[in-house]
Design a protein around this motif. Structure first.
Motif, mmCIF file in Angstrom:
data_model
loop_
_atom_site.group_PDB
_atom_site.id
_atom_site.type_symbol
_atom_site.label_atom_id
_atom_site.label_comp_id
_atom_site.label_asym_id
_atom_site.label_seq_id
_atom_site.Cartn_x
_atom_site.Cartn_y
_atom_site.Cartn_z
ATOM 1 N N ILE A 1 0.822 -1.212 0.000
ATOM 2 C CA ILE A 1 0.000 0.000 0.000
ATOM 3 C C ILE A 1 0.856 1.263 0.000
ATOM 4 C CG2 ILE A 1 -1.715 1.297 1.338
ATOM 5 C CD1 ILE A 1 -2.814 -1.416 2.292
ATOM 6 N N GLU A 2 2.010 1.228 0.679
ATOM 7 C CA GLU A 2 2.857 2.420 0.767
ATOM 8 C C GLU A 2 3.425 2.840 -0.584
ATOM 9 O OE1 GLU A 2 4.590 2.699 5.314
ATOM 10 O OE2 GLU A 2 5.805 1.713 3.783
ATOM 11 N N VAL A 3 3.488 1.928 -1.534
ATOM 12 C CA VAL A 3 3.923 2.296 -2.881
ATOM 13 C C VAL A 3 2.718 2.605 -3.766
ATOM 14 C CG1 VAL A 3 5.092 1.490 -4.972
ATOM 15 C CG2 VAL A 3 6.062 0.980 -2.732
ATOM 16 N N ALA A 4 1.649 1.828 -3.624
ATOM 17 C CA ALA A 4 0.483 1.994 -4.491
ATOM 18 C C ALA A 4 -0.246 3.312 -4.237
ATOM 19 C CB ALA A 4 -0.475 0.822 -4.310
ATOM 20 N N VAL A 5 -0.267 3.782 -2.996
ATOM 21 C CA VAL A 5 -0.976 5.033 -2.705
ATOM 22 C C VAL A 5 -0.264 6.247 -3.325
ATOM 23 C CG1 VAL A 5 -1.600 6.638 -0.847
ATOM 24 C CG2 VAL A 5 -2.196 4.223 -0.665
ATOM 25 N N PRO A 6 1.066 6.429 -3.123
ATOM 26 C CA PRO A 6 1.731 7.532 -3.827
ATOM 27 C C PRO A 6 1.634 7.409 -5.348
ATOM 28 C CG PRO A 6 3.118 6.734 -2.054
ATOM 29 C CD PRO A 6 1.991 5.764 -2.194
ATOM 30 N N ALA A 7 1.650 6.182 -5.856
ATOM 31 C CA ALA A 7 1.509 5.993 -7.298
ATOM 32 C C ALA A 7 0.132 6.451 -7.763
ATOM 33 C CB ALA A 7 1.733 4.531 -7.665
#
Length: 439
Positions: A241-247
């Motif tokens: 989630i920590e990568v998918a949210v900024p993406a």
């Protein structure tokens, strides 16, 4: 001891003699813990233009933390926290300078990843030392439970501030500002924690012989391995989630909002965590581990539904409610499972597992968001968390002390294993209440 904590118990824990200095110093030592990781991710992405590269670099740093936390925990159990924290803090600051130089010089990806791995290895583990310190300050009871709950809740406060500050600083004239500020704050906080009178006294008195479990140490205990697996699943879901949210924020044309979105689930985590601590459910701790992880994973699937950042923000608030309850459950379970004289190492295994999960999740998620989009990453996070929750459910007897039920056999009592109190295998028993306080 009961694992329910009232507001009076929190006050009693935080005002106990000798706690004030370490508590304040630990706040600064751990405040940047989310800020450093997210800042490194966003800084690398801004300089390289690739989320895949940024995910590898950030994941390498987390793998370094996972590898270093247990080793640091063993050293702290042997020598006390003061000298190790001084050494690791100094090395950490020096390696941060090296990482910044490598990013600015557009070094090859293997170099960036190698520097990040070394940076994570040296990151001072104030968290495990701080949590282990409560055993020395407080007797078994509601106040100690409140102290562990405070540790989990304070970490969520840091996760509220960290990503938001990282998202803010990445828009500064120099995108590495957040990383430098985070490292400097962590360095100063760790050194201050090590210099407090209470922490310095740790190294001068030993209350239990060091545990010897070979190379595995505390990890040789099945209960410790089960708690570590639970923490791995917890970190894995968060890593995705920590990568998918900024993406998602970048795809919507608002890259600076990514860190703020990650802060939202920490807000609900803190608020719900306090309420949950007063009346935790399920009551037996061995059931709480798989149930909370499974619920968290299922809620994470909802993140794939929104088509706007506002909708994503609303779901983030909902998903965040189960973060602090899991962190508190990990602390309570590992306290009951840890061998004598291995408190810091046992807590280190939890940190190792969470950060390893974060590293795996971020690395895979970075590739997924570029090839298939953030919704696929959210769904993969949910599926991975559910699978691990099912495995933890099958292994729950290792934490409860109850042998797995066999067909045609009625289990009347469980024979206590070394380090486990008689009666811990009774139906619906909570190991946090029955296991001896050996950490």
């Amino acid at each position: 001891m009961s694992d329910a904590a009232s507001l009076a118990d929190y006050r009693s824990a935080l005002t106990t003699p000798g706690a004030t200095g370490p508590v304040i110093a630990a706040l600064f030592g751990r405040l940047p813990i989310a800020m450093v990781g997210i800042s490194l991710l966003l800084y690398t992405q801004s300089q390289t233009g690739s989320f895949a590269t940024a995910g590898l670099v950030s994941g390498a740093a987390l793998i370094g933390v996972a590898m270093g936390s247990v080793a640091q925990g063993r050293i702290v159990d042997r020598f006390g926290p003061t000298r190790p924290l001084f050494v690791f803090s100094t090395v950490f600051a020096a390696l941060a300078v090296l990482e910044v130089a490598a990013i600015e010089l557009r070094a090859p990806v293997p170099t960036l990843v190698g520097c990040a791995l070394a940076l994570g290895l040296s990151q001072p583990q104030v968290g495990s030392a701080s949590r282990a310190l409560w055993h020395r300050l407080l007797p078994p009871g509601p106040a100690r439970t409140a102290a562990y709950s405070y540790e989990a809740i304070s970490m969520e406060v840091f996760f509220i501030l960290g990503p938001g500050l990282a998202g803010l600083f990445v828009t500064a004239p120099w995108p590495g500002t957040g990383l430098v500020i985070g490292v400097a704050t962590q360095f100063l906080g760790s050194v201050a924690f090590a210099m407090t009178r209470t922490v310095r006294a740790w190294g001068s008195r030993e209350t239990a012989p060091a545990h010897s479990g070979g190379l595995l140490g505390a990890f040789a205990r099945p209960a410790v391995r089960t708690v570590a697996l639970t923490a791995l699943g917890f970190g894995l879901v968060i890593g995705f989630i920590e990568v998918a949210v900024p993406a998602s924020a970048t795809a919507a044309g608002h890259p600076g909002v990514g860190g703020l979105l990650l802060s939202l689930w920490s807000v609900s985590s803190v608020l719900f965590g306090v309420l949950y601590g007063m009346r935790p459910w399920p009551r037996p701790l061995y059931l709480r581990l798989p149930v909370l992880l499974g619920g968290f994973a299922l809620l994470s699937a909802l993140l794939a539904i929104p088509t706007s950042l506002i909708g994503l923000a609303m779901v983030m608030v909902l998903v965040g409610t189960l973060i602090t309850p899991q962190s508190t459950a990990h602390s309570l379970a590992i306290e009951a499972a840890a061998p004598p004289g291995a408190a810091a190492e046992a807590f280190g295994w939890v940190i190792t597992s969470v950060t390893l999960g974060l590293a795996i999740g971020q690395s895979i998620s970075g590739a997924l968001v570029e090839s298939a989009g953030p919704p696929v990453a959210f769904l993969c996070a949910s599926a991975a968390g559910v699978v691990i929750a099912l495995i933890v459910w099958l292994l729950r007897h290792t934490v409860s002390g109850r042998p797995p039920e066999r067909q045609g056999t009625t289990v009347v009592t469980a024979t206590p294993r070394p380090g486990q109190a008689a009666g811990a295998g009774a139906p619906d028993a909570d190991p946090s209440a029955s296991a001896p306080q050996s950490v």
